[in-house]
Design a protein around this motif. Structure first.
Motif, PDB file in Angstrom:
ATOM      1  N   VAL A  69       1.675   6.100   7.843  1.00 15.88           N
ATOM      2  CA  VAL A  69       2.558   7.239   8.020  1.00 15.88           C
ATOM      3  C   VAL A  69       3.493   7.335   6.821  1.00 15.88           C
ATOM      4  N   GLU A  70       3.960   6.162   6.390  1.00 15.51           N
ATOM      5  CA  GLU A  70       4.881   6.092   5.263  1.00 15.51           C
ATOM      6  C   GLU A  70       4.198   6.538   3.957  1.00 15.51           C
ATOM      7  N   ILE A  71       3.044   5.948   3.668  1.00 16.48           N
ATOM      8  CA  ILE A  71       2.374   6.245   2.397  1.00 16.48           C
ATOM      9  C   ILE A  71       1.947   7.713   2.329  1.00 16.48           C
ATOM     10  N   ILE A 197      -1.425  -2.800  -1.856  1.00 17.49           N
ATOM     11  CA  ILE A 197      -0.894  -1.433  -1.966  1.00 17.49           C
ATOM     12  C   ILE A 197      -0.217  -1.224  -3.314  1.00 17.49           C
ATOM     13  N   ILE A 198       0.510  -2.250  -3.784  1.00 15.38           N
ATOM     14  CA  ILE A 198       1.119  -2.151  -5.111  1.00 15.38           C
ATOM     15  C   ILE A 198       0.028  -1.992  -6.167  1.00 15.38           C
ATOM     16  N   ALA A 199      -1.068  -2.763  -6.005  1.00 19.24           N
ATOM     17  CA  ALA A 199      -2.176  -2.678  -6.963  1.00 19.24           C
ATOM     18  C   ALA A 199      -2.856  -1.317  -6.901  1.00 19.24           C
ATOM     19  N   MET A 200      -2.645  -0.570  -5.823  1.00 20.98           N
ATOM     20  CA  MET A 200      -3.166   0.794  -5.741  1.00 20.98           C
ATOM     21  C   MET A 200      -2.185   1.787  -6.372  1.00 20.98           C
ATOM     22  N   THR A 298      13.580  -0.729  -2.844  1.00 23.04           N
ATOM     23  CA  THR A 298      14.287   0.148  -3.773  1.00 23.04           C
ATOM     24  C   THR A 298      13.364   0.640  -4.885  1.00 23.04           C
ATOM     25  N   LEU A 299      12.490  -0.263  -5.364  1.00 23.18           N
ATOM     26  CA  LEU A 299      11.667   0.073  -6.518  1.00 23.18           C
ATOM     27  C   LEU A 299      10.383   0.797  -6.134  1.00 23.18           C
ATOM     28  N   ILE A 300       9.865   0.506  -4.920  1.00 23.25           N
ATOM     29  CA  ILE A 300       8.536   1.008  -4.596  1.00 23.25           C
ATOM     30  C   ILE A 300       8.512   2.531  -4.489  1.00 23.25           C
ATOM     31  N   THR A 356      -9.207  -0.071  -0.259  1.00 24.25           N
ATOM     32  CA  THR A 356      -8.766  -1.250   0.477  1.00 24.25           C
ATOM     33  C   THR A 356      -7.276  -1.156   0.810  1.00 24.25           C
ATOM     34  N   GLY A 357      -6.488  -0.750  -0.181  1.00 22.36           N
ATOM     35  CA  GLY A 357      -5.048  -0.642   0.028  1.00 22.36           C
ATOM     36  C   GLY A 357      -4.714   0.342   1.140  1.00 22.36           C
ATOM     37  N   LEU A 358      -5.390   1.497   1.135  1.00 19.28           N
ATOM     38  CA  LEU A 358      -5.132   2.494   2.179  1.00 19.28           C
ATOM     39  C   LEU A 358      -5.493   1.953   3.556  1.00 19.28           C
ATOM     40  N   LEU A 359      -6.679   1.373   3.689  1.00 17.76           N
ATOM     41  CA  LEU A 359      -7.097   0.863   4.991  1.00 17.76           C
ATOM     42  C   LEU A 359      -6.188  -0.279   5.430  1.00 17.76           C
TER      43      LEU A 359
END
Lengths: 564, 90
Positions: A69-71, A197-200, A298-300, A356-359
């Protein structure tokens, strides 16, 4: 047109992408099996035996919230509204997280409660406890179903698997690791998911900025494409995001509605979040949990709202949508921003990491719902009201059983959600309203020992009722907030109603005696039991909660000035 | 509270998440780097604007894997007995 747009979102996943996905799933399940060995009591299962280090709980703390929901929602906000999206982080999360670590965590962790509703029970007695416990359990299992359905639609859209297979496979994976390893498995996977997720997000941001010619290129493109570009390129007054046309009122709405009521309500009383901190191994680590989480939080946002804005100038469908050309946009919505960007920017290889990050994000969201649901249901409903005084092994077995039940019910709600998409969205908004009055009740109860059990229960119920009333009136056109201002106002009203009613009722009803409130109310808790041991592995100035908290507030302030 | 006395709790910290993260990013780094090295610029030119993102991210993920490995190596998990006792008292 409908079918065409669907097909256009299909990602061109190759064997190597599936390999990356498969590796991730093997590791997720492996963590479940490894964590199982460390589960020998119900406290191990539900709170990781209060044994986790602060960096793990800190990352899990924000990761439990960094779900689908956030992403999807925040990149959509970035695409639609631009820079003001940052308010959901720097205003709508950081101050509340700092407050949780500095002020509230000593009560939660110090009182040795196992859940947020249990704190409610100790402070206000059974009536408020039941309202909180049942509403939380119901909300979590329904939201788990919504997350599950969202996950299945993404698998369906991106990879082309049928919806029902996607639902059952994803539920089975989440059940496997949360049922085996309990909260430890959920938390470890949340941390792993955070890094994927960061790697995405980082390559999406960098490649996207490269394509448009850097930040200045993005600014130029947004300026050329939109008449209201000034609103999109500076964080204040954010009238486009609140839907309140008057700038001053918009700023007040943002600060009080989003920055205070909604965010403090969510971050400080939502057990799915607080549970991560309660699993920390010491008071010091528990207080540092939200503070350590606040730095990446804060950074993301930088790698969330910038990709959103990039999608709006790079993806042909979103450009058409934003220009009001609905025919060319097909049925693409702002919510598809991140998928469109992944499709357009990432070649096979990084594409697999992104899928992968999304799932992973969806699964972590559901696992957070399930692992907080089983705890509240077992401790707060079953152990408190149904089967008291059983040996601990009974509650451990019951917890595993109720985890299965939770996942099965979530599959059911996922199918309901597939038929009533809008209804479920609406339900989720409604549950959001529980948090604002809950925070009002908590904060008043923590600082005012005179507040009575009756006031706790009635304030909570009436606060929620008033939030729902405002929301229904807004939806039926009595008020007119086009953006997200309606939710801010509803939450603010709930907060004020709860506080006022609680004060009035406390005046005419009987408070709990002082010695039952020790450790639960600020003035009755000696300073020693609110402070923590700062020797050994908790020593060092950089581990002091006040230093960590001040640091992250300063960071958020500086970033806010940069994007003013 | 329950379960405090069980010694099983102490073993909870014994599988180190940092090593799991190191393994994940080692595998991801190798695979993505290889894809990048063996791909032709026509494979990604339209998408990335001629940046071989797989090579860059592959190297970055290998660095991340190394950092996690190093961290786990330099600061291994220790569970001193007195901490266990201290926990039991509080």
């Amino acid at each position: 047109m409908h079918v065409l747009a669907d097909a256009n979102l299909r990602l061109d996943a190759g064997p190597v992408d599936y390999l990356l996905l498969a590796i991730y799933f093997v590791m997720v399940l492996g963590i479940g099996f490894l964590a199982r060995r460390s589960v020998s009591s119900s406290l191990d299962f539900f709170l990781s035996g209060r044994s986790l280090p602060a960096w793990v709980t800190g990352l899990a703390f924000i990761s439990a919230n960094l779900g689908a929901v956030e992403i999807f929602g925040m990149t959509a906000n970035g695409a639609q509204y631009g820079v003001p999206t940052v308010h959901y982080y720097w205003l709508g999360a950081i101050p509340a997280m700092v407050f949780l670590g500095l002020v509230m965590m000593p009560f939660y962790y110090g009182a040795k409660v196992r859940s947020v509703p249990e704190f409610m029970l100790r402070r206000f007695g059974p009536a408020a406890h039941l309202v909180n416990g049942i509403s939380f359990a119901v909300a979590q299992v329904l939201i788990a179903g919504i997350n599950l359905y969202a996950l299945a639609t993404v698998i369906n859209l991106l990879l082309g698997w049928p919806l029902w297979i996607s639902v059952i496979v994803s539920a089975a994976v989440v059940l496997a690791y949360t049922g085996l390893g309990g909260l430890s498995a959920a938390v470890y996977n949340e941390v792993m998911q955070f890094f994927v997720i960061i790697a995405m997000l980082i390559p999406l941001t960098l490649v996207g900025l490269h394509r448009v010619g850097g930040w200045q290129g993005l600014v130029d493109k947004v300026t050329n494409a939109n008449a209201d570009h000034a609103l999109e390129l500076s964080s204040w007054p954010g009238t486009n995001i609140t839907g309140i046309t008057n700038s001053t009122l918009s700023v007040i709405g943002l600060i009080f509605g989003l920055g205070f009521v909604l965010s403090f309500g969510y971050w400080t009383t939502n057990f799915a979040e607080v549970q991560r901190a309660l699993s920390a191994k010491s008071m010091s680590a528990a207080r540092r949990t939200p503070l350590i989480g606040a730095y990446p939080k804060t950074l993301i946002v930088l790698v969330i709202f910038i990709p959103g804005m990039l999608a709006a100038v790079l993806s042909p469908e979103l450009i058409a949508l934003k220009a009001g050309n609905t025919a060319a946009a097909g049925d693409v919505k702002y919510n598809n921003a991140i998928e469109l960007l992944i499709r357009d920017l990432l070649p096979n290889g990084m594409l697999g990491v992104a899928i992968t990050g999304l799932l992973a994000a969806f699964m972590a969201g559901m696992a957070a719902n399930v692992s907080s649901f089983n705890t509240v249901f077992t401790y707060d409903i079953w152990q408190t009201y149904v089967k008291k005084d059983k040996p601990d092994g009974y509650y451990l077995r019951f917890g595993r059983l109720i985890t299965i039940v939770g996942c099965v019910v979530a599959i059911g709600t996922a199918f309901i959600a597939s038929n009533f998409d809008n209804l479920m969205d609406y339900l989720q908004t409604l549950f959001g309203f529980f948090n604002a009055p809950l925070f009002a009740t908590f904060i008043l109860g923590m600082f005012w020992k005179r507040m009575t059990p009756l006031a706790g229960a009635i304030g909570l119920v009436m606060g929620t009722v008033s939030a729902i009333t405002v929301d229904v009136l807004n939806r039926n056109g009595v008020f007119n907030f086009s953006g997200q201002g309606g939710a801010f106002v509803a939450a603010s009203v709930a907060f004020v109603v709860d506080i006022v009613l609680s004060i009035i009722i406390s005046m005419v009803s009987r408070p709990k005696p002082d010695d039952e409130l020790r450790g639960l109310v600020w003035s009755l808790t000696p300073k020693e039991s609110r402070t923590h041991d700062d020797t050994g592995e908790n020593a060092g100035w950089y581990r002091k909660p006040a230093v960590l908290g001040t640091g992250v507030l300063a960071l958020a302030l500086v970033l806010n000035i940069i994007f003013w | 509270m329950t379960g405090r006395e069980s010694s099983g709790t102490r073993r909870a910290g014994l599988f180190d998440l940092r090593l799991i993260l190191a393994v994940l990013f080692l595998l991801y780094g190798i695979i993505v780097l290889l894809v990048g090295l063996f791909s032709d610029s026509s494979d990604y030119k339209d998408k990335t604007g001629d940046v071989n993102i797989n090579v860059w991210m592959g190297i970055s993920m290998l660095v991340v894997a190394a950092l996690f490995g190093l961290w786990a190596r330099l600061r291994p998990i220790v569970i001193p007995q007195e901490v266990v006792e201290e926990h039991e008292q509080t």
